[in-house]
Every structure is written in structure tokens, then in C-alpha cells.
Write an enzyme that holds these catalytic residues in place. Structure first.
Site, PDB file in Angstrom:
ATOM      1  N   ASP A   1       0.831  -1.213   0.000  1.00 15.19           N
ATOM      2  CA  ASP A   1       0.000   0.000   0.000  1.00 15.19           C
ATOM      3  C   ASP A   1       0.863   1.259   0.000  1.00 15.19           C
ATOM      4  O   ASP A   1       0.531   2.251  -0.663  1.00 15.19           O
ATOM      5  CB  ASP A   1      -0.938   0.006   1.202  1.00 15.19           C
ATOM      6  CG  ASP A   1      -2.036  -1.045   1.084  1.00 15.19           C
ATOM      7  OD1 ASP A   1      -2.293  -1.490  -0.050  1.00 15.19           O
ATOM      8  OD2 ASP A   1      -2.617  -1.422   2.116  1.00 15.19           O
TER       9      ASP A   1
ATOM     10  N   LYS B   1     -18.600 -33.325 -18.402  1.00 16.02           N
ATOM     11  CA  LYS B   1     -19.251 -32.591 -17.307  1.00 16.02           C
ATOM     12  C   LYS B   1     -19.447 -33.510 -16.103  1.00 16.02           C
ATOM     13  O   LYS B   1     -19.946 -34.635 -16.231  1.00 16.02           O
ATOM     14  CB  LYS B   1     -20.604 -32.038 -17.761  1.00 16.02           C
ATOM     15  CG  LYS B   1     -20.536 -31.095 -18.956  1.00 16.02           C
ATOM     16  CD  LYS B   1     -19.885 -29.778 -18.587  1.00 16.02           C
ATOM     17  CE  LYS B   1     -20.760 -28.897 -17.745  1.00 16.02           C
ATOM     18  NZ  LYS B   1     -21.905 -28.313 -18.458  1.00 16.02           N
TER      19      LYS B   1
ATOM     20  N   LYS C   1      -8.296 -31.943 -25.021  1.00 14.47           N
ATOM     21  CA  LYS C   1      -7.890 -31.349 -26.297  1.00 14.47           C
ATOM     22  C   LYS C   1      -6.751 -32.162 -26.903  1.00 14.47           C
ATOM     23  O   LYS C   1      -5.797 -32.515 -26.200  1.00 14.47           O
ATOM     24  CB  LYS C   1      -7.395 -29.905 -26.096  1.00 14.47           C
ATOM     25  CG  LYS C   1      -8.416 -28.951 -25.526  1.00 14.47           C
ATOM     26  CD  LYS C   1      -7.770 -27.604 -25.190  1.00 14.47           C
ATOM     27  CE  LYS C   1      -8.753 -26.675 -24.495  1.00 14.47           C
ATOM     28  NZ  LYS C   1      -8.085 -25.458 -23.967  1.00 14.47           N
TER      29      LYS C   1
ATOM     30  N   CYS D   1     -45.027 -17.312  15.995  1.00 16.02           N
ATOM     31  CA  CYS D   1     -43.840 -16.648  15.465  1.00 16.02           C
ATOM     32  C   CYS D   1     -42.659 -16.874  16.398  1.00 16.02           C
ATOM     33  O   CYS D   1     -42.776 -16.619  17.609  1.00 16.02           O
ATOM     34  CB  CYS D   1     -44.110 -15.154  15.300  1.00 16.02           C
ATOM     35  SG  CYS D   1     -42.639 -14.212  14.797  1.00 16.02           S
TER      36      CYS D   1
ATOM     37  N   TYR E   1      -5.842 -21.092 -23.527  1.00 17.96           N
ATOM     38  CA  TYR E   1      -5.617 -21.320 -24.962  1.00 17.96           C
ATOM     39  C   TYR E   1      -4.920 -20.122 -25.581  1.00 17.96           C
ATOM     40  O   TYR E   1      -5.326 -18.985 -25.368  1.00 17.96           O
ATOM     41  CB  TYR E   1      -6.939 -21.584 -25.688  1.00 17.96           C
ATOM     42  CG  TYR E   1      -6.761 -22.290 -27.012  1.00 17.96           C
ATOM     43  CD1 TYR E   1      -6.313 -23.606 -27.054  1.00 17.96           C
ATOM     44  CD2 TYR E   1      -7.028 -21.654 -28.222  1.00 17.96           C
ATOM     45  CE1 TYR E   1      -6.134 -24.267 -28.265  1.00 17.96           C
ATOM     46  CE2 TYR E   1      -6.861 -22.313 -29.440  1.00 17.96           C
ATOM     47  CZ  TYR E   1      -6.404 -23.616 -29.447  1.00 17.96           C
ATOM     48  OH  TYR E   1      -6.220 -24.273 -30.641  1.00 17.96           O
TER      49      TYR E   1
ATOM     50  N   CYS F   1     -46.410 -14.358  10.019  1.00 15.87           N
ATOM     51  CA  CYS F   1     -46.639 -13.663  11.289  1.00 15.87           C
ATOM     52  C   CYS F   1     -47.375 -12.371  10.951  1.00 15.87           C
ATOM     53  O   CYS F   1     -46.819 -11.517  10.250  1.00 15.87           O
ATOM     54  CB  CYS F   1     -45.326 -13.361  11.993  1.00 15.87           C
ATOM     55  SG  CYS F   1     -45.524 -12.255  13.422  1.00 15.87           S
TER      56      CYS F   1
ATOM     57  N   ASP G   1     -15.753 -23.070 -14.201  1.00 19.30           N
ATOM     58  CA  ASP G   1     -17.131 -22.616 -14.410  1.00 19.30           C
ATOM     59  C   ASP G   1     -17.203 -21.101 -14.243  1.00 19.30           C
ATOM     60  O   ASP G   1     -17.525 -20.583 -13.178  1.00 19.30           O
ATOM     61  CB  ASP G   1     -18.060 -23.313 -13.407  1.00 19.30           C
ATOM     62  CG  ASP G   1     -19.525 -23.132 -13.780  1.00 19.30           C
ATOM     63  OD1 ASP G   1     -19.798 -22.751 -14.928  1.00 19.30           O
ATOM     64  OD2 ASP G   1     -20.390 -23.369 -12.916  1.00 19.30           O
TER      65      ASP G   1
ATOM     66  N   ARG H   1     -17.101 -13.771 -24.787  1.00 19.88           N
ATOM     67  CA  ARG H   1     -17.417 -14.697 -25.875  1.00 19.88           C
ATOM     68  C   ARG H   1     -18.571 -14.176 -26.720  1.00 19.88           C
ATOM     69  O   ARG H   1     -18.562 -14.297 -27.937  1.00 19.88           O
ATOM     70  CB  ARG H   1     -17.772 -16.070 -25.299  1.00 19.88           C
ATOM     71  CG  ARG H   1     -18.110 -17.083 -26.385  1.00 19.88           C
ATOM     72  CD  ARG H   1     -18.534 -18.437 -25.816  1.00 19.88           C
ATOM     73  NE  ARG H   1     -18.825 -19.359 -26.902  1.00 19.88           N
ATOM     74  CZ  ARG H   1     -19.981 -19.416 -27.563  1.00 19.88           C
ATOM     75  NH1 ARG H   1     -20.963 -18.603 -27.227  1.00 19.88           N
ATOM     76  NH2 ARG H   1     -20.166 -20.280 -28.542  1.00 19.88           N
TER      77      ARG H   1
ATOM     78  N   CYS I   1     -41.751 -13.097  17.942  1.00 21.41           N
ATOM     79  CA  CYS I   1     -42.631 -12.294  18.804  1.00 21.41           C
ATOM     80  C   CYS I   1     -43.744 -13.096  19.452  1.00 21.41           C
ATOM     81  O   CYS I   1     -44.497 -12.558  20.278  1.00 21.41           O
ATOM     82  CB  CYS I   1     -43.225 -11.127  18.016  1.00 21.41           C
ATOM     83  SG  CYS I   1     -44.367 -11.628  16.709  1.00 21.41           S
TER      84      CYS I   1
ATOM     85  N   CYS J   1     -43.175  -7.064  15.169  1.00 21.46           N
ATOM     86  CA  CYS J   1     -42.245  -8.188  15.058  1.00 21.46           C
ATOM     87  C   CYS J   1     -40.893  -7.656  14.588  1.00 21.46           C
ATOM     88  O   CYS J   1     -40.782  -7.143  13.460  1.00 21.46           O
ATOM     89  CB  CYS J   1     -42.797  -9.216  14.072  1.00 21.46           C
ATOM     90  SG  CYS J   1     -41.803 -10.720  13.945  1.00 21.46           S
TER      91      CYS J   1
ATOM     92  N   LYS K   1     -12.178 -27.850 -16.307  1.00 17.65           N
ATOM     93  CA  LYS K   1     -13.181 -26.990 -16.943  1.00 17.65           C
ATOM     94  C   LYS K   1     -13.708 -26.033 -15.871  1.00 17.65           C
ATOM     95  O   LYS K   1     -14.555 -26.402 -15.056  1.00 17.65           O
ATOM     96  CB  LYS K   1     -14.321 -27.815 -17.534  1.00 17.65           C
ATOM     97  CG  LYS K   1     -15.336 -26.980 -18.304  1.00 17.65           C
ATOM     98  CD  LYS K   1     -16.408 -27.863 -18.932  1.00 17.65           C
ATOM     99  CE  LYS K   1     -17.365 -27.023 -19.763  1.00 17.65           C
ATOM    100  NZ  LYS K   1     -18.062 -25.997 -18.968  1.00 17.65           N
TER     101      LYS K   1
ATOM    102  N   GLU L   1      -7.457 -30.875 -18.994  1.00 16.95           N
ATOM    103  CA  GLU L   1      -7.487 -29.641 -18.209  1.00 16.95           C
ATOM    104  C   GLU L   1      -8.762 -29.562 -17.379  1.00 16.95           C
ATOM    105  O   GLU L   1      -9.768 -30.188 -17.709  1.00 16.95           O
ATOM    106  CB  GLU L   1      -7.445 -28.412 -19.128  1.00 16.95           C
ATOM    107  CG  GLU L   1      -6.319 -28.396 -20.126  1.00 16.95           C
ATOM    108  CD  GLU L   1      -6.514 -27.309 -21.165  1.00 16.95           C
ATOM    109  OE1 GLU L   1      -7.239 -26.324 -20.890  1.00 16.95           O
ATOM    110  OE2 GLU L   1      -5.962 -27.449 -22.272  1.00 16.95           O
TER     111      GLU L   1
END
Length: 666
Positions: free
Chosen positions: A35, A311, A287, A405, A225, A423, A115, A134, A408, A429, A113, A111
Site C-alpha cells: 500500500d 461434465k 484437447k 412466530c 488457450y 406472522c 465454471d 465470448r 414475537c 415483530c 473446466k 485440463e
């Protein structure tokens, strides 16, 4: 050393420290020392504006000057991969590659994948010059400004590392689990919708028009890639290892194999081990390693023949149900929550899962002590999907939904046609009161960003606020404490006062009328134009508003027949909140667009998108977000998305330019 030389030196040092911290995970200096160097650079750059550099480390904090994203055509199309979910499909793909190469030996790069959101980065002379999503594979959004805030993406490559003059590298923008959970905690506290999974969160963040927001959410990136005219190697795996030396974050979970058995071994290993990764993964990418062989195998219409994605199945675990607790929301709805023995799912420790309502509990015949199956898949909110009845303890007791509840003690009620219990003590409440205040101050409501849920809870406990109107009575001396928080106290009071400028439609939303969301609040405000007309509207008149049915109409009537609510509204009016549409919003009304549904797409010159939405509504039209057969026309600016254009052409929807549209209303 003069100040200009010092600027260059600091930039080199800070780029190196960023790489060590965010890519190598091996920081060499403390956060405080980092910093100090950053502050020194900021001060020097301020004294030497002629040395401004968009790739300086100081520019990673983001800017609120971001424009609407322009669309850029990809130099190399970004195609999606064919997906498979079975071992047999992987074997079939391997055999098809062997056949396509006429029996020639080949290697496969395995490799992870990840998400996230696909991204393409362009570097010229070692500098990041462009980052594009993309999109539809042919064109994507230019998100360079936002991507520059991601600290694991190098702005400048390591000098002398041998990179080509120009190349493209592709990868995935990700939100780490830790950042994702923090973000959802913040959104939950602000009563904002939760992101379903880290991919949605990363995508929503990267598309933010405020790169300050992007910088604050601590996104990450893995690159996978390399493309260009002069690549360092003929092998995909070798190119990535070289890119790692240039300064890019490349996955350690990468392996080059020769047999299908080695591929299956890799898949099985990571199906378990991925749970220990700091980011979300949903499969394995395979690949063909040789770029020459990739070219030989070629592409189908949608995907490369030389690659495939395996997957993983949604994760499921079995764990004991320890107890059921109950939460009360701002509307009074009571939600049962399953508290379970902790279990690892999709990268996080899961202890709780929503049980939705009493009917959900009965559908599973849940007992305390049951071993329940929990799934998470890609979703953040775990859900119970079954019970292992064979493990049910003999002494297990059925879950009995509460009658009062938990906050309360008020007897719960269940409205006709609804699954939830409520409630009814909305004025007494505590969770309901605090929830309404938190809803009122939220960004999309009154936008009092100087306050937060913790502050609301503190002020409620101290008795400073008991309803939303009490906020406008708060004074600096009441919240200054021991006198050491004058600036923050003044900021809070200033934020509350500034909220008086928030337009009427958001005031209607902020009131927290049950069933009234942002869209219906806007429609009600535009229809009735002021709070008095809305307050005195009858059932039939309310149902004339588009999107307002009987249930919503009755809820509005009930709200304004409550004496306490009426007192709060009158207090808000007295404090100066906007209780009517502005002159601009009510001016120039016509029916020239009556009955027409309009989609807005692109970037405009004469008005902003929000201004055009208002103009459409003022002239009797309806704004819709997606194209369908019911769309009347598309108001198209520059850089209209190609997918929307194709859909419009397919459905025969008329395209109207900005100038044509304004001429229509002249």
C-alpha cells in the site's frame, strides 16, 4: 533518480508484486508495504499527468466512467465445446479422433473446466490492449476497463520472456468461492436477490457499468488457450507452459496423456479433488495437443472435433438432519431451515438448507435425525432431494411446523392459496420492522448507501428507529457516540437527506407493499402519478394497471387502510420525499405508441436507454426485454447485438433507427 524514473520503477515493482501475490500465491512483501508503494505511485502520477498510462497498477481500482459496452468481432471465432456426461462418450470421442487422424499417434491435454465467463485477451508489445467476452462466438462485448481491475491478469508481461509482438490468449473469468460467499452475504443483508452460483456472479460483475464494483469483487482468471501467427510451440500444452513464464495464471491441474485409460484416471481424480479448489469447476476439457493435428481434424458447424468437455454430475451428500429452525422475513413469511451435520458440497461446507414451507416438509415426511440427501450442483442454495429411510432412527420424531412466530410469539396465519405461514404482527415483530427498513434503504429503493443492515440493527436496538420514517429524524449527535465518529455520522445523515431526491416510482417500491416489486411500482407510479391517487384507488382501478392482479390490488388497498402506514406516509411527505412524478415524467404524453411492445438494443447518441424507456412509456408503448412474435419493433442504436438482429430477421420484426424513432413521435 528523478520522479519520472521513480514512477517507472514503482510500476515495475508493483506489477511484479501483483503477479507474486495473485498468480504465484507467494507474496514477497506485506500488504502495508504494498500500500505504501501504491500511494507513492499515485502521488507521483498526480504530479506528472503527462506520464498517464492505462496499464499502470494504479488503474486497477476501476472507474465509474464506464460507457455502454461496444461489440467487437473476434479475430478467431470462439466456439463452444461438445459436452458429454459419460465415460463411454469419452471413449467414443477418443476413437473418433484416432479415426480422424488415420491411426496416427496423438497426445491429449487434460485440463480443468472452470465454471466462469469466457474471455479473450489481446496483447500487443507485451501490453494488454483489449478484453472481449465470448458473446455469440462471432462478436463479444469489449470489457477491457473492467478486466484491468482483475489482479491475476497481467497488464504488462515480464520483460525479456520472449512473447510474440501480438497474440491472443483465452481463458475464464471466475469468482472464487470466498468472494462469492461474501458477496451473497452482503446481498442477503441488503435484501437483494442472491446470485445462484459463482459463474452468474462473475458474469454479472464483469458486465457492470461501474468498474469500481468489478474491482471490489475480487475476480480471478485462469487462461487456457493461446492463439496467434507466431506461437512459441507446436503443442498446446507447451504453449501454455510458456505463457505461464510470461506471467499468466495457468492451471496446475493440467496433464498430457496418450491413452483413454489415463484420461479416465484424470477424470476420476479431479471428480473428488476439485472440491478442494478455491474456484468452481464443472468438468474436464480434453484437447488434442498437436496444433497441426487440431487443424487436420477441423470443426463441425458448432464445435471443434479435436476437443470435448466432460461434465461432472451434480454433487450429492447424505448427512443427518439435526434440527429445524425458522426465519421470519420482512413480509412476515416464516421459512423453515434444515440444520444438518456439516458436509462438503461444490467447494463449500454446507450446514443449512431451506425447506421452503410446511408442504415441502410433509412431502418428504421429514423426521429429526433423518439422513437426508443434499444436492448443490452449480447452485449456491443447497436443497434436500431425498431421505434415506433405512437409516431413520427408531426414536426419530416427525418435524412439526411451529404455530407461533419464533420472534414475537404471535400465532401464525396462512393466507388462502399460499403455501407459506405468516406472522401478522407486522408492526411489532422485530425482523419484519428491520427488514422493511433494510428494504427501504436498499440501492434499488431509496439508495441510502451510508447505512447497512448492521447499522439498522444497532439503531433499532438503541430505539433510534422503529419505522422507516424515523430515519429522517436522526441527527448527527445521536449517532456520534463518544465524538470520534463525527465524519461517518455526518455522512449517514447526508445520505438520508439526499434520498429525498429519489424519484416517486422508487419511493413506491421502497414502501415495501407486499407483492409490489420494482416493475409494478414503476407502473403504478406512472399510472396514478402521485401518492394520493394511489392511496385512494379502488380495486377495479388498480386492476386496470398492467400487471396488477387481484392479489396485488388487495395488498395495496390493505396497506393504505392501515392507520400506522398512513401516518408513516404522511411523515415521509412532510420530510420532503418525492410523492409525485416530476414534470419531465408527466410531460409530452401521447398515444402514438399505444399497444406497441418495443425492444431497445444498442448504444444511442441523442438519449440514454433509460430516457428512451421513459419516452416509450410516455407515448403509450411498453418496454420489453426480449424479442418475440409479439414485439412491434426494435429501437436499434449502434452495435446492436448480432443474435438479436438474427432473431428479428427470422421473425420479421421491424428495425427502427434512433432518428426514425424520434421522427415517429414528432
Amino acid at each position: 533518480m528523478d520522479e519520472r524514473q521513480r514512477i517507472e520503477q514503482l510500476r515495475r515493482e508493483l506489477h511484479e508484486h501483483n503477479h507474486k501475490y495473485y498468480v504465484e500465491n507467494q507474496p514477497s512483501i506485506s500488504d502495508q508495504d504494498f500500500d505504501f508503494l501504491m500511494h507513492e505511485l499515485q502521488e507521483l502520477e498526480a504530479r506528472h499527468p503527462e506520464m498517464a498510462d492505462p496499464n499502470s497498477p494504479t488503474q486497477r481500482v476501476g472507474s465509474d466512467l464506464q460507457e455502454e459496452f461496444r461489440q467487437v468481432e473476434h479475430r478467431y471465432p470462439m466456439l463452444s465445446l461438445a459436452n458429454t456426461y459419460s465415460e463411454q462418450d469419452v471413449r467414443d470421442w477418443f476413437e473418433s479422433v484416432k479415426k480422424g487422424l488415420a491411426g496416427e499417434d496423438f497426445e491429449v491435454c487434460c485440463e480443468m473446466k472452470y465454471d466462469g465467463l469466457s474471455i479473450s485477451l489481446t496483447y500487443v508489445d507485451g501490453r494488454l490492449t483489449q478484453a472481449v467476452t465470448r458473446g455469440d462466438g462471432v462478436r463479444g462485448d469489449d470489457v477491457t476497463t473492467n478486466v484491468k481491475t482483475i489482479r491475476s491478469i497481467p497488464l504488462l508481461l515480464k520483460e525479456g520472456s520472449g512473447y510474440p509482438r501480438e497474440f491472443e490468449i483465452r481463458g475464464e473469468i471466475l469468482m472464487p468461492w470466498s468472494s462469492f460467499e461474501r458477496l451473497n452475504r452482503e446481498r442477503e443483508a441488503a435484501e437483494e436477490p442472491l446470485f445462484a452460483n459463482p459463474r452468474n456472479a462473475a458474469s454479472g460483475t464483469l458486465k457492470s457499468l461501474d468498474s469500481h464494483v468489478v474491482a471490489s469483487r475480487q475476480l480471478d482468471a485462469y487462461l487456457y488457450y493461446l492463439l496467434g501467427d507466431t506461437l512459441p510451440a507446436e503443442g498446446h500444452y507447451e504453449n501454455l507452459e510458456t505463457a505461464r513464464r510470461w506471467g499468466f495464471k495457468i492451471s496446475e491441474g493440467m496433464r498430457k496423456v496418450k491413452t483413454v485409460e489415463q484420461i479416465i484416471e484424470f477424470i476420476n481424480y479431479w471428480d473428488t479433488e476439485r472440491k478442494n479448489l478455491p474456484v468452481a469447476t464443472d468438468g474436464i476439457v480434453l484437447k488434442v495437443n498437436s496444433l497441426r493435428q487440431q487443424r487436420s481434424l477441423g470443426y463441425t458447424a458448432k464445435s471443434p472435433r479435436w476437443a470435448i468437455a466432460y461434465k461432472f454430475k451434480a454433487e450429492r451428500a447424505c448427512t443427518p438432519l439435526l434440527e429445524v429452525t425458522y426465519q421470519v422475513g420482512r413480509t412476515g413469511a416464516v421459512t423453515p431451515v434444515a440444520n444438518m451435520e456439516p458436509v462438503q458440497l461444490a467447494g463449500t461446507t454446507v450446514r443449512r438448507a431451506t425447506l421452503n414451507n410446511e408442504d415441502f416438509i410433509r412431502s418428504f415426511d421429514l423426521h429429526i435425525g433423518d439422513y437426508v440427501y443434499v444436492e448443490k450442483g452449480g447452485e449456491i442454495i443447497p436443497k434436500i432431494v431425498g431421505v434415506d429411510l433405512e437409516q431413520r432412527p427408531i426414536i426419530a420424531q416427525p418435524v412439526q411446523f411451529i404455530k407461533r412466530c419464533p420472534e414475537c410469539g404471535t400465532p401464525l396465519i396462512r393466507y388462502e392459496g399460499e403455501a407459506a405461514w405468516y406472522c401478522p404482527n407486522d408492526s411489532g415483530c422485530p425482523p419484519q420492522i428491520k427488514g422493511r427498513i433494510e428494504h427501504f434503504i436498499a440501492r434499488r429503493a431509496m439508495n441510502i448507501d451510508s447505512l447497512g443492515p448492521e447499522t439498522v440493527d444497532e439503531y433499532f436496538r438503541r430505539g433510534l428507529i422503529k419505522n422507516i420514517a424515523d430515519l429522517y429524524d436522526i441527527e448527527v449527535q445521536q449517532i456520534n457516540g463518544d465524538g470520534s465518529r463525527t465524519k461517518s455520522a455526518q455522512r449517514i445523515v447526508n445520505g438520508i437527506q439526499k434520498s429525498k431526491e429519489v424519484p416517486f416510482e422508487r419511493v413506491v417500491f421502497a414502501l415495501g407493499i407486499r407483492f409490489i416489486g420494482e416493475t409494478s411500482a414503476r407502473l403504478l407510479a406512472r399510472h396514478f402519478k402521485n401518492i394520493d391517487a394511489l392511496m385512494h384507488a379502488g380495486l377495479q382501478e388498480l386492476e386496470e394497471v398492467e400487471g396488477v392482479g387481484e392479489v396485488m390490488a388487495k395488498s395495496i388497498i390493505a396497506y393504505f387502510h392501515d392507520e400506522q402506514n398512513l401516518q408513516i406516509v404522511e411523515r415521509l411527505r412532510g420530510y420532503g420525499l418525492q410523492m409525485a412524478l416530476s414534470e419531465q415524467q408527466t410531460a409530452a404524453q401521447s398515444d402514438k405508441l399505444a399497444g406497441q411492445s418495443v425492444v431497445i438494443s444498442g448504444v444511442f447518441q441523442h438519449h440514454s436507454r433509460d430516457e428512451y424507456k421513459l419516452i416509450i412509456e410516455q407515448n403509450g408503448g411498453k418496454n420489453v426485454g426480449s424479442i418475440s412474435g409479439k414485439t412491434s419493433f426494435i429501437l436499434a442504436g449502434d452495435n446492436m447485438g448480432p443474435s438479436k438482429l438474427q432473431k428479428a430477421e427470422k421473425l420479421g420484426i421491424r428495425i427502427v433507427s434512433e432518428d426514425e424513432f424520434l421522427q415517429m413521435l414528432a
